[in-house]
Enzyme design. Sequence first.
Site, mmCIF file in Angstrom:
data_model
loop_
_atom_site.group_PDB
_atom_site.id
_atom_site.type_symbol
_atom_site.label_atom_id
_atom_site.label_comp_id
_atom_site.label_asym_id
_atom_site.label_seq_id
_atom_site.Cartn_x
_atom_site.Cartn_y
_atom_site.Cartn_z
ATOM 1 N N LYS A 1 60.584 39.483 -25.412
ATOM 2 C CA LYS A 1 61.506 38.518 -26.007
ATOM 3 C C LYS A 1 60.988 37.109 -25.747
ATOM 4 C CE LYS A 1 66.253 37.005 -25.092
ATOM 5 N NZ LYS A 1 67.492 37.406 -24.410
ATOM 6 N N SER B 1 56.452 36.807 -43.198
ATOM 7 C CA SER B 1 56.144 37.090 -41.794
ATOM 8 C C SER B 1 56.701 35.966 -40.948
ATOM 9 C CB SER B 1 54.637 37.196 -41.561
ATOM 10 O OG SER B 1 54.029 35.953 -41.880
ATOM 11 N N TYR C 1 57.292 40.819 -39.440
ATOM 12 C CA TYR C 1 56.160 41.111 -38.559
ATOM 13 C C TYR C 1 55.518 39.795 -38.143
ATOM 14 C CZ TYR C 1 53.409 40.269 -42.766
ATOM 15 O OH TYR C 1 52.866 39.694 -43.885
#
Length: 127
Positions: free
Chosen positions: A9, A25, A58
């Site tokens: 994270k 993305s 992504y």
Amino acid sequence: MLLTKLKGKIHRVTVTEARVDYVGSITVDADLLKAAGIEEYELVHVVNVNNGNRLETYTIAGEAGSGVICLNGAAAHYFAPGDKAIIMCYAQMDEQEAKSHEPKVVFVDEQNHATRITHYERHGQIA
């Protein structure tokens, strides 16, 4: 049985760019990806702290040390430069692995440079 748990994270980064006319993305400073254990092209969930929007996309590695956090393509509609965001990556693991797994949590300064990396998180507190 496989469990899906938080792997890495990056907490409260500041969005530096939002580019609608770019292939979809999120571009993230390569140093931050490495610190959080997130691979380039890996699936991430991104949360906009300012407005509550959440999405999956992504990662693309940005220039190391640049502090870049750029939402690309359709994702750019949900974020604006200056917004705070949280980037989260998950991993699947068996029950035995899950018992000892600790996620990497990266905290950043206003320029999106890592200031602290932890491996432990509990409600209301970060150790």
